[in-house]
Design a protein around this motif. Structure first.
Motif, short mmCIF file in Angstrom:
data_model
loop_
_atom_site.label_atom_id
_atom_site.label_comp_id
_atom_site.label_asym_id
_atom_site.label_seq_id
_atom_site.Cartn_x
_atom_site.Cartn_y
_atom_site.Cartn_z
N ASP A 85 37.19 57.87 43.50
CA ASP A 85 37.49 57.80 44.92
C ASP A 85 36.43 58.58 45.70
O ASP A 85 36.16 59.73 45.41
CB ASP A 85 38.86 58.40 45.23
N HIS A 91 39.32 56.60 52.12
CA HIS A 91 38.38 56.66 51.00
C HIS A 91 38.06 55.25 50.50
O HIS A 91 38.78 54.30 50.76
CB HIS A 91 38.93 57.51 49.86
N ARG A 127 37.36 53.24 46.99
CA ARG A 127 37.65 53.38 45.56
C ARG A 127 36.73 52.44 44.79
O ARG A 127 36.64 51.26 45.07
CB ARG A 127 39.10 53.05 45.26
#
Length: 172
Positions: free
Chosen positions: A53, A154, A156
């Motif tokens: 992440d 975020h 990933r």
């Protein structure tokens, strides 16, 4: 008197030129400020992982956010947003490095669109193998239907059928 008048005209012209130069310098400075890339951070994997992440930095006030990536690893390495929610029509993850490749390199560009601020995602990259015998280009635009810049926390990255190798590097 003629010489004094001529001197006054030259001084006036010099002052005008100086004022114009100051205005020009200000305009150039503003353009440089508005049309530059700002380095927001860099990170690299220290150990291999099946997923990673990458926190999104604050990009309030910027036109777009770019992530330059150098992925190494095995399997197919894909990109998803936040926790893998389905934000775009074609699925939940975008391939950045294909199964046959040993690395993937490129840039991911996120831009706000419209009053809602939902995001568009443009990816320009390539998946390569180290021998140079196999490569695939990636040049795609994705509309992230319900994802806004404010909601994006975020990115990933995850490998299907392999790992993301240490040394993979990312820079915003």
């Amino acid at each position: 008197e003629t010489a004094l008048t001529a001197a006054e005209k030259r001084v006036s012209a010099l002052e005008r030129g100086k004022a114009e130069q100051v205005a020009l310098d200000g305009a150039v400075s503003q353009l440089r400020e508005e049309n530059r890339m700002v380095f927001l951070g860099r990170t690299a994997l220290n150990t291999a992982a099946s997923s990673f992440d990458l926190p999104v930095p604050d990009w309030t006030g910027y036109w777009e956010l770019q992530l330059h990536y150098d992925l190494r690893g095995s399997g197919e390495i894909k990109l998803s947003f936040n926790d893998g929610e389905a934000y775009y029509v074609s699925g939940t993850a975008i391939g950045l490095k294909y199964q046959r490749g040993t690395c993937g390199t490129g840039v991911i560009v996120l831009r706000r669109c419209g009053a809602s601020g939902r995001l568009g995602c443009y990816i320009n990259g390539a998946s390569l193998n180290e021998k140079g015998t196999d490569s695939s280009g990636l040049n795609s635009f994705y509309t992230l239907n319900s994802l806004t810049a404010a909601a994006l926390t975020h990115l990933r990255l995850h490998s299907e059928g392999g790992t993301i190798s240490s040394g993979s590097a990312f820079a915003f």
